[in-house]
Design an enzyme around this catalytic site. Sequence first.
Site, PDB file in Angstrom:
ATOM      1  NE  ARG A 167      -8.623  12.842  -2.525  1.00 62.64           N
ATOM      2  CZ  ARG A 167      -9.239  13.425  -3.547  1.00 62.64           C
ATOM      3  NH1 ARG A 167      -8.858  14.619  -3.978  1.00 62.64           N
ATOM      4  NH2 ARG A 167     -10.224  12.827  -4.160  1.00 62.64           N
ATOM      5  CB  CYS A 168      -4.571   8.093  -6.955  1.00 61.04           C
ATOM      6  SG  CYS A 168      -6.057   7.402  -6.237  1.00 61.04           S
TER       7      CYS A 168
ATOM      8  CD  GLU B  41      -6.352   0.593  -6.008  1.00 59.05           C
ATOM      9  OE1 GLU B  41      -7.455   0.099  -5.864  1.00 59.05           O
ATOM     10  OE2 GLU B  41      -5.803   1.276  -5.115  1.00 59.05           O
TER      11      GLU B  41
ATOM     12  CG  ASN C 257      -2.318   8.284  -0.957  1.00 57.86           C
ATOM     13  OD1 ASN C 257      -2.212   7.063  -0.839  1.00 57.86           O
ATOM     14  ND2 ASN C 257      -2.894   8.847  -1.997  1.00 57.86           N
TER      15      ASN C 257
ATOM     16  CG  ASP D 207      13.887  -6.395  -6.420  1.00 61.74           C
ATOM     17  OD1 ASP D 207      12.867  -5.709  -6.640  1.00 61.74           O
ATOM     18  OD2 ASP D 207      15.002  -6.154  -6.918  1.00 61.74           O
TER      19      ASP D 207
ATOM     20  CB  SER E 118      -0.942  -0.027   1.211  1.00 58.71           C
ATOM     21  OG  SER E 118      -0.196  -0.206   2.381  1.00 58.71           O
TER      22      SER E 118
HETATM   23  P1  NAP Z   1       5.416   4.433  -4.082  1.00 55.60           P
HETATM   24  O1  NAP Z   1       6.623   5.194  -3.740  1.00 55.60           O
HETATM   25  O2  NAP Z   1       5.312   3.826  -5.434  1.00 55.60           O
HETATM   26  O3  NAP Z   1       5.272   3.319  -2.937  1.00 55.60           O
HETATM   27  C1  NAP Z   1       4.152   2.471  -2.877  1.00 55.60           C
HETATM   28  C2  NAP Z   1       4.514   1.196  -2.131  1.00 55.60           C
HETATM   29  O4  NAP Z   1       5.442   0.442  -2.892  1.00 55.60           O
HETATM   30  C3  NAP Z   1       5.187   1.431  -0.775  1.00 55.60           C
HETATM   31  O5  NAP Z   1       4.721   0.461   0.119  1.00 55.60           O
HETATM   32  C4  NAP Z   1       6.649   1.206  -1.098  1.00 55.60           C
HETATM   33  O6  NAP Z   1       7.425   0.843   0.015  1.00 55.60           O
HETATM   34  C5  NAP Z   1       6.525   0.043  -2.059  1.00 55.60           C
HETATM   35  N1  NAP Z   1       7.700  -0.204  -2.887  1.00 55.60           N
HETATM   36  C6  NAP Z   1       8.609   0.678  -3.336  1.00 55.60           C
HETATM   37  N2  NAP Z   1       9.533   0.041  -4.103  1.00 55.60           N
HETATM   38  C7  NAP Z   1       9.183  -1.265  -4.121  1.00 55.60           C
HETATM   39  C8  NAP Z   1       9.723  -2.430  -4.729  1.00 55.60           C
HETATM   40  N3  NAP Z   1      10.820  -2.399  -5.475  1.00 55.60           N
HETATM   41  N4  NAP Z   1       9.110  -3.609  -4.529  1.00 55.60           N
HETATM   42  C9  NAP Z   1       7.999  -3.686  -3.769  1.00 55.60           C
HETATM   43  N5  NAP Z   1       7.439  -2.621  -3.170  1.00 55.60           N
HETATM   44  C10 NAP Z   1       8.019  -1.418  -3.348  1.00 55.60           C
HETATM   45  O7  NAP Z   1       4.092   5.337  -3.930  1.00 55.60           O
HETATM   46  P2  NAP Z   1       3.696   6.366  -2.763  1.00 55.60           P
HETATM   47  O8  NAP Z   1       4.572   7.561  -2.844  1.00 55.60           O
HETATM   48  O9  NAP Z   1       3.570   5.647  -1.457  1.00 55.60           O
HETATM   49  O10 NAP Z   1       2.212   6.770  -3.212  1.00 55.60           O
HETATM   50  C11 NAP Z   1       1.941   7.805  -4.101  1.00 55.60           C
HETATM   51  C12 NAP Z   1       1.524   7.268  -5.452  1.00 55.60           C
HETATM   52  O11 NAP Z   1       0.472   6.326  -5.306  1.00 55.60           O
HETATM   53  C13 NAP Z   1       0.988   8.332  -6.380  1.00 55.60           C
HETATM   54  O12 NAP Z   1       1.517   8.168  -7.663  1.00 55.60           O
HETATM   55  C14 NAP Z   1      -0.510   8.065  -6.398  1.00 55.60           C
HETATM   56  O13 NAP Z   1      -1.160   8.533  -7.546  1.00 55.60           O
HETATM   57  C15 NAP Z   1      -0.552   6.595  -6.243  1.00 55.60           C
HETATM   58  N6  NAP Z   1      -1.842   6.177  -5.713  1.00 55.60           N
HETATM   59  C16 NAP Z   1      -2.737   5.585  -6.556  1.00 55.60           C
HETATM   60  C17 NAP Z   1      -3.989   5.220  -6.095  1.00 55.60           C
HETATM   61  C18 NAP Z   1      -5.002   4.581  -7.000  1.00 55.60           C
HETATM   62  O14 NAP Z   1      -5.970   4.076  -6.483  1.00 55.60           O
HETATM   63  N7  NAP Z   1      -4.828   4.599  -8.311  1.00 55.60           N
HETATM   64  C19 NAP Z   1      -4.336   5.474  -4.768  1.00 55.60           C
HETATM   65  C20 NAP Z   1      -3.392   6.087  -3.936  1.00 55.60           C
HETATM   66  C21 NAP Z   1      -2.147   6.432  -4.418  1.00 55.60           C
HETATM   67  P3  NAP Z   1       8.379   1.940   0.738  1.00 55.60           P
HETATM   68  O15 NAP Z   1       7.468   2.960   1.295  1.00 55.60           O
HETATM   69  O16 NAP Z   1       9.091   1.129   1.747  1.00 55.60           O
HETATM   70  O17 NAP Z   1       9.284   2.479  -0.328  1.00 55.60           O
END
Ligand code: NAP
Length: 482
Positions: free
Chosen positions: A290-291, A257, A161, A222, A158
């Site tokens: 927010r996405c 998502e 946000n 990974d 997850s």
């Molecule tokens: P993020 O940096 O992509 O991180 C999301 C999750 O992925 C975190 O738990 C992160 O862990 C994990 N992660 C990172 N690298 C990984 C890897 N190599 N392998 C497995 N997991 C990994 O995103 P965020 O900054 O938390 O969230 C913001 C983004 O989410 C925005 O782009 C937003 O638009 C999107 N979002 C989309 C939706 C939707 O429903 N479409 C809803 C909410 C948010 P760590 O924190 O430990 O790095």
Amino acid sequence: MKAEMIANTYQFLLNGEWRESLSGKTIENQSPSDNTPVGSVQAMTENEVNLAVTGAKAAQKDWANLSFSERAELLYAWADQLLEMKEEIAETIMKEVGKGYSSAEKEVVRTADFIKYTAEEGKRIHGELINGGSFNAGSANKLAMVQREPLGVILAISPFNYPVNLSAAKIAPALIAGNAVVFKPATQGAISGTLMVRALDKAGLPSGLVNLVTGKGSEIGDYLTTHPSIDLINFTGGSETGEYISKKASMIPVILELGGKDPAIVLNDADLEKAAGDIVGGGFSYSGQRCTAIKRVLVLDEVADALVDKLKDKIKALEVGMPEDNATVTPLINEKAADFVQQLVDDAVGKGATPLTDIRREGNLVYPVLLDNVTVDMTVAWEEPFGPVLPIIRVQNIEEAVIIANESEYGLQASVFTKNVEQAIRIGSELEVGSVQINGKTERGPDHFPFLGVKNSGLGAQGIRKSIESVTREKVTVLNMS
Ligand code: NAP
């Protein structure tokens, strides 16, 4: 098993026990508002991650053998526990991810509602009987019994946000369908996620059925996503991370998502007061993190001045400040995020955009920015800022609005504001997005509506029934009658 909290260091839940990592390492989360420590989570080792996955796999079979009603009981109890812990969890969300207190509290209540609805919906999932004779007369002696089966172990990853809501939105459907879960929260958000798991543990979670994995995605990601005992990855986060994970995942389904660049298209006959209210609400709540935030406005030139005036007034009225004061625009999640927004604004202004609000920043707190006369050569026209900046792109006609809307790499949602609903439906049919909102802001929910993104905004569909179906597969038993 009672969870223990040592000072501000949180443990992870592994096979029914709250533990500290043998790595001896923890990760400290600081408040986005003032960098004060909120608490630390464990940096788990690969071996501990392995135990989490194999433990979940071992727990899954007994759980799947329970009836839907028995599984639903755990979910109801979980929702009750969450509501009992509402203040504590909301306060943690507020401190950890900088969300205004009342929004944080709403997140907890919405999550409890989501879990209860999921329990109800799960009871209504059933299979079907298909008569072979419907295809050709020679198959009339065949009868297919199609049932839904759980996939096994679901990996739920997850974002920061909505650290409680978007986590439970993966865990609850997986559980009701008979799966086990390995849950990896965003590191900044992991304390809120841990409290959510604590509520589940208090509700009577069977040992190992949900194991909590904490640690940086860049370090353990990974190992986790390629673990052979993971049967589906349900991920919410940035598009880049999502794409990376989907390439790593081999021969297992992924639900993604991802990011968005949702446009609000405003036509000449729109109720401008309503449109402005929805655009500002949709664009700036939780500072645009927010996405489904409105991330650009495509307005017909004829009404652009009038709309912009209203937007300006409404933005001026936004509360900017600290989450503790329930402000709408609060400090962004970290310095890097605030720097990124600043760069987008600087690039746009440098290329001729007109800022209609003061450009101001204090630490991670970026004051809301309204940028007029944004053109397609500016980065802010295309990038997801995940911050409080709203670009106005003035267009000559509807066709131009649709072209710019569709040129985006993203396709989450779009809003169309007009009194002509037929025209809105026509425009909506041309937009390359998962959902179109007519005369309303882009947003997720109500949670039983299908929710999906196209292009770089996602893969697969969510929404309570869809989410349950996504974590099951069909099993066909054919009876050949003599
Ligand atoms: P993020 O940096 O992509 O991180 C999301 C999750 O992925 C975190 O738990 C992160 O862990 C994990 N992660 C990172 N690298 C990984 C890897 N190599 N392998 C497995 N997991 C990994 O995103 P965020 O900054 O938390 O969230 C913001 C983004 O989410 C925005 O782009 C937003 O638009 C999107 N979002 C989309 C939706 C939707 O429903 N479409 C809803 C909410 C948010 P760590 O924190 O430990 O790095």
